[in-house]
Design a protein around this motif. Structure first.
Motif, short mmCIF file in Angstrom:
data_model
loop_
_atom_site.label_atom_id
_atom_site.label_comp_id
_atom_site.label_asym_id
_atom_site.label_seq_id
_atom_site.Cartn_x
_atom_site.Cartn_y
_atom_site.Cartn_z
N SER A 21 0.82 -1.20 0.00
CA SER A 21 0.00 0.00 0.00
C SER A 21 0.86 1.26 0.00
CB SER A 21 -0.94 0.00 1.22
OG SER A 21 -0.19 -0.09 2.42
N SER B 140 -5.19 -4.49 4.11
CA SER B 140 -4.72 -3.94 2.84
C SER B 140 -5.64 -2.83 2.35
CB SER B 140 -4.63 -5.05 1.78
OG SER B 140 -3.67 -6.01 2.15
N PHE B 141 -6.96 -3.06 2.45
CA PHE B 141 -7.91 -2.04 2.02
C PHE B 141 -7.82 -0.79 2.90
CE2 PHE B 141 -9.89 -5.41 -0.43
CZ PHE B 141 -10.38 -4.74 -1.54
N ALA B 142 -7.63 -1.00 4.20
CA ALA B 142 -7.56 0.12 5.14
C ALA B 142 -6.32 0.98 4.88
CB ALA B 142 -7.56 -0.39 6.57
N LYS B 143 -5.20 0.36 4.50
CA LYS B 143 -3.94 1.08 4.31
C LYS B 143 -3.80 1.64 2.90
CE LYS B 143 -0.71 1.03 6.74
NZ LYS B 143 -0.19 2.01 7.71
N PHE B 144 -4.64 1.16 1.97
CA PHE B 144 -4.48 1.55 0.56
C PHE B 144 -4.92 3.00 0.37
CE2 PHE B 144 -4.99 1.35 -4.01
CZ PHE B 144 -3.97 0.48 -4.37
N PRO B 145 -4.24 3.75 -0.52
CA PRO B 145 -4.66 5.12 -0.80
C PRO B 145 -6.10 5.17 -1.30
CG PRO B 145 -2.49 4.69 -1.75
CD PRO B 145 -3.03 3.37 -1.27
N ARG B 146 -6.99 5.78 -0.53
CA ARG B 146 -8.42 5.75 -0.85
C ARG B 146 -8.74 6.43 -2.18
NH1 ARG B 146 -11.04 3.89 3.54
NH2 ARG B 146 -9.97 4.07 5.55
N GLY B 147 -8.01 7.51 -2.47
CA GLY B 147 -8.28 8.22 -3.71
C GLY B 147 -8.10 7.35 -4.94
N LEU C 148 -8.24 4.03 -5.12
CA LEU C 148 -9.25 2.97 -5.17
C LEU C 148 -10.60 3.53 -5.62
CD1 LEU C 148 -9.91 0.03 -4.68
CD2 LEU C 148 -10.38 0.59 -2.29
N LEU C 149 -10.99 4.67 -5.07
CA LEU C 149 -12.28 5.27 -5.45
C LEU C 149 -12.29 5.67 -6.92
CD1 LEU C 149 -12.97 7.47 -2.28
CD2 LEU C 149 -14.13 5.34 -2.95
N ARG C 150 -11.16 6.19 -7.41
CA ARG C 150 -11.09 6.57 -8.81
C ARG C 150 -11.23 5.36 -9.72
NH1 ARG C 150 -5.71 9.45 -10.90
NH2 ARG C 150 -4.95 7.33 -10.57
#
Length: 485
Positions: free
Chosen positions: A208, A291-298, A300-302
């Motif tokens: 991440s 992994s989902f919690a640490k991943f850059p949210r921007g 993933l959302l994009r």
């Protein structure tokens, strides 16, 4: 006044600096045709060929330069790099030794010597292999790195390279790990915005964090293929790994139900079933959630906005994981005995979940490849190597799935008919579908260089045929469970 060769070399250097190796090669090729006896042209051509990832041509040009001038430092280093890139470790070590002897006060000579004598793998090897091919010479490699940094205390890229080499050496000698961190910190201090330094700093991070670092590199260097590839790989790994974990855990659960229905379940089988179920549950609950919690949210959302199928696939994976885990517990704990309507219903639900999850996995594979191709990720000479590696991985995955399909087909064919027979028949058929999905994915990548739409159509038709058989098997199981057939 600079001579004509100096002008050509300066122009080629500028083109290489702007990441235009093809143009640099064209300029140099024309120059060596008219002036074939100037080692500077051949040495610079060796650098251009390496930038194009043509290691054989780079080595040939370097050796041509050395035939004219045995002390040409650029050619000496280009030859070592070409040998290392081609994984010719033994000859690379000898060439690095010659380079260091001829240029004892050049930092790059000591760095390349360390690279040639360092093992770049975690894998353990036997004593016989060590004696036959001793690639790691930790003490002398560390000393060479120390000397390189001493000779070039203000070269950020050299510090970044040395940090990665120290890190590889620390796999053998943990005491070198602090030196790796110190060298990387120094590289970032010297030039925090350099593309190579930033990428090197990201290579030592967790997935991440590595993706977030690569995104920062891409923001500053939009043409960085390596940063784009790392961001893309991180995103699709986040999506596809949990989908694959759930799919294979469902396959094992359905096969286990089939064995139990035939009275073949014993302590070993149940222990294996509990182990696999527990591993899959822990993986999803802790590793994937983390992994989902640490991943850059921007990022993933994009991706979810641009590819609407991604949230659908992740939703299907979550539902089928819960269903599969619950079904496995019911069967393994003996809450639902291998006889009667309850057992038939549970196995039917597992078969339907397996069908949905397999479809999700196949969709993810095809969508990923199409997005990568359409985004231009595999365009250009540098990207071509990565594309071919992906293509080979897809074909390798197809072979593994095909072998697994044959094994499970044998299990179904040899086992006596049971309540779970119809459900388990979906497993080899779905695996066979997976074979053709992976082959199709490989063809999508191949189409970047050699469009062959007819072959893609054939694979799609065959995959559809196997998919129809798989759906039919599950439908029959549903009808059996409902008492219709």
């Amino acid at each position: 006044m600079p001579d004509a060769v100096d002008v050509v070399v300066e122009r080629a250097d500028a083109l290489l600096g702007f990441k235009r190796p093809d143009e640099a090669r064209a300029v140099l090729t024309a120059a060596v045709a008219s002036t074939p006896d100037d080692p500077r042209l051949w040495a610079t051509l060796a650098r251009a060929e390496r930038a194009r990832h043509d290691h054989a041509a780079s080595r040939t040009a370097a050796e041509r330069a050395l035939a004219l001038d045995p002390d040409n430092a650029t050619a000496l280093s280009a030859r070592v790099n070409a040998m290392l890139d081609a994984n010719e470790r033994q000859v690379a070590k000898a060439a690095a030794e010659e380079l260091r002897e001829r240029r004892p006060d050049w930092a790059t000579a000591h760095l390349l010597w360390a690279f040639a004598h360092t093992r770049w793998s975690h894998a353990k090897r036997s004593a016989a292999e060590e004696a036959a091919w001793p690639t790691a010479d930790v003490a002398r490699s560390a000393a060479a790195l120390d000397r390189a940094l001493e000779l070039a205390p203000h070269d950020a890229r050299l510090f970044a390279d040395a940090a990665q080499c120290y890190r590889a050496l620390s796999w053998t000698d943990a005491a070198l790990a602090p030196r790796a961190r110190e060298a990387m910190d120094r590289a970032l201090e010297l030039d925090p915005n350099d593309e190579w330094v930033m990428l090197a700093a990201g290579s030592v991070l967790q997935l991440s964090e590595r993706v977030a670092q690569s995104a920062r590199v891409l923001a500053q260097h939009p043409t960085s293929w390596e940063a784009r590839r790392r961001v893309d790989d991180g995103l699709w790994s986040l999506v596809s790994v949990p989908v694959g974990v759930v799919a294979w855990s469902l396959v094992v659960t359905v096969l286990g139900a089939h064995i139990a229905a035939g009275g073949g379940a014993n302590v070993v089988t149940k222990t294996l079933g509990w182990t696999l179920t527990g591993i899959a549950a822990l993986w999803v609950c802790f590793v994937e959630v983390h992994s989902f919690a640490k991943f850059p949210r921007g990022l993933l959302l994009r991706t979810m906005r641009r590819v609407p199928l991604v949230p659908v696939v992740l939703g299907v994976a979550a539902i089928t994981w819960i269903t599969g885990a619950a079904g496995a517990v019911l069967l393994l704990a003996g809450i639902v005995p291998p006889a009667g309507d309850g057992y038939t219903t549970v196995v039917t639900v597992l078969a339907v979940a397996l069908l949905l999850q397999s479809a999700a996995q196949d969709v993810t594979t095809i969508v990923q490849r199409r997005r990568q191709v359409r985004s231009g990720l595999w365009d250009g000479l540098v990207a071509d190597r990565g594309r071919r590696r992906k293509e080979e991985n897809d074909r390798g995955g197809a072979y593994i799935a095909g072998f697994a399909a044959l094994v499970t087909w044998g299990i179904v064919a040899l086992a006596a008919p049971t309540t779970g027979t119809w459900a388990v028949a979906a497993v080899p058929l779905l695996l066979a579908t997976r074979v053709f999905v992976l082959q199709s994915a490989a063809e999508i990548l191949r189409a970047v260089a050699r469009p062959r739409r007819a072959r893609l159509v054939v694979y799609a038709v065959i995959a559809l045929g196997f998919g129809v058989f798989a759906v039919r098997a599950v439908v029959v199981q549903v009808l059996v469970a409902a008492g219709v057939a």
